[in-house]
Motif scaffolding. Sequence first.
Motif, PDB file in Angstrom:
ATOM      1  N   TYR A  63      46.221  39.122  34.363  1.00  0.00           N
ATOM      2  CA  TYR A  63      45.517  40.018  35.284  1.00  0.00           C
ATOM      3  C   TYR A  63      46.021  41.454  35.121  1.00  0.00           C
ATOM      4  O   TYR A  63      47.216  41.703  35.041  1.00  0.00           O
ATOM      5  CB  TYR A  63      45.714  39.572  36.732  1.00  0.00           C
ATOM      6  CG  TYR A  63      45.127  38.215  37.038  1.00  0.00           C
ATOM      7  CD1 TYR A  63      43.751  38.048  37.198  1.00  0.00           C
ATOM      8  CD2 TYR A  63      45.953  37.097  37.166  1.00  0.00           C
ATOM      9  CE1 TYR A  63      43.211  36.793  37.471  1.00  0.00           C
ATOM     10  CE2 TYR A  63      45.415  35.842  37.435  1.00  0.00           C
ATOM     11  CZ  TYR A  63      44.047  35.697  37.591  1.00  0.00           C
ATOM     12  OH  TYR A  63      43.515  34.458  37.853  1.00  0.00           O
ATOM     13  N   GLN A  68      42.993  44.874  38.532  1.00  0.00           N
ATOM     14  CA  GLN A  68      43.073  43.645  39.342  1.00  0.00           C
ATOM     15  C   GLN A  68      44.401  43.596  40.109  1.00  0.00           C
ATOM     16  O   GLN A  68      45.054  42.574  40.179  1.00  0.00           O
ATOM     17  CB  GLN A  68      42.950  42.421  38.422  1.00  0.00           C
ATOM     18  CG  GLN A  68      41.627  42.347  37.664  1.00  0.00           C
ATOM     19  CD  GLN A  68      41.657  41.288  36.577  1.00  0.00           C
ATOM     20  OE1 GLN A  68      42.393  41.405  35.602  1.00  0.00           O
ATOM     21  NE2 GLN A  68      40.850  40.241  36.737  1.00  0.00           N
ATOM     22  N   LYS A  71      45.390  40.825  42.701  1.00  0.00           N
ATOM     23  CA  LYS A  71      45.801  39.544  42.123  1.00  0.00           C
ATOM     24  C   LYS A  71      47.213  39.630  41.540  1.00  0.00           C
ATOM     25  O   LYS A  71      48.010  38.690  41.676  1.00  0.00           O
ATOM     26  CB  LYS A  71      44.803  39.105  41.049  1.00  0.00           C
ATOM     27  CG  LYS A  71      43.460  38.673  41.620  1.00  0.00           C
ATOM     28  CD  LYS A  71      42.538  38.145  40.536  1.00  0.00           C
ATOM     29  CE  LYS A  71      41.233  37.645  41.145  1.00  0.00           C
ATOM     30  NZ  LYS A  71      40.293  37.113  40.120  1.00  0.00           N
TER      31      LYS A  71
END
Length: 312
Positions: A63, A68, A71
């Motif tokens: 990720y 992102q 996450k």
Amino acid sequence: MIKLSNIKKYYDKHRAVEEMSFTVKKGEILGFLGPNGAGKSTTMKMLTSFISPTAGDAWIDGYSVVSQSIKTRALIGYLPESAPTYKDMRVREFLDFVGQMRGFSSNDRNKRIKKVAEETFLGPVFNQTIDTLSKGFRQRVGLAQALLHDPEVLILDEPTDGLDPNQKMIVRQLIKRISQEKTIILSTHILEEMEAVCTRALIIDQGEIVADGLTDELLKMADNYNAVVLVVAGEIDDDVGKLFASMPKADKIEIDKESKKVIIYPKDKAPILELVLDKVRNSNLKIASVHVEKSHMDLVFRSLTKREEGLS
């Protein structure tokens, strides 16, 4: 588990990190070393999405920290330098607060708090306010909050800075035990810590990587690696240098008549102890002691980070 690709960070025209790329495998403890101002903390803050890179990207378990970050933050446990906490809270209250911020139910929080308190040996101070704790216990509280959500990755910035020797040993033992299930990046300028805890070392200077490898591999970079040091019983005469200079595997010989030391440096840093001892046995040279230099990380560190520190 961790990958950085050409990541940069500039503050106006000041370069903090310059095109840094490396990977960390699952289960590794990466020692992240460098002099003050080398870019260690800046790199860690980019990995945790605390600050954004000027260019490049990094990935945690695939990720992106840029696109992102929600996450990636869930996968990371972060202990910043000096373990910042709310000092008016009790240890139990602080960990409960962190659990709430992580979104855990009351039942889950209680289970997780109990687990990390046991792992970090916080039982004796569990109901004390944080401002009454020793620095060693505060570091353990910081480590406990980083572990509370059972992250895949731990990023620890100077986790033993300012601790006394006993406290350092306890924290290092905790880190080694935790590493069996985590991937860890440990920033430090304490070289003995890197040798004691880390499976691999990455040295940076002025925002750039200058060395990356297993501890034993980096130690071999020191000029004196595998050099044989003889302390002579009695006076050193001029023939001593000639005796060892005839060895085909000897690179250079240093003689210090005052300390009565003879140092034989090997070619290609290969082991030469037995060859040296054979020369001694077949001569009239009397030896008081002998040892082989396996070097220290501080010698490697100094040779790779030669920036002069200015005085203001």
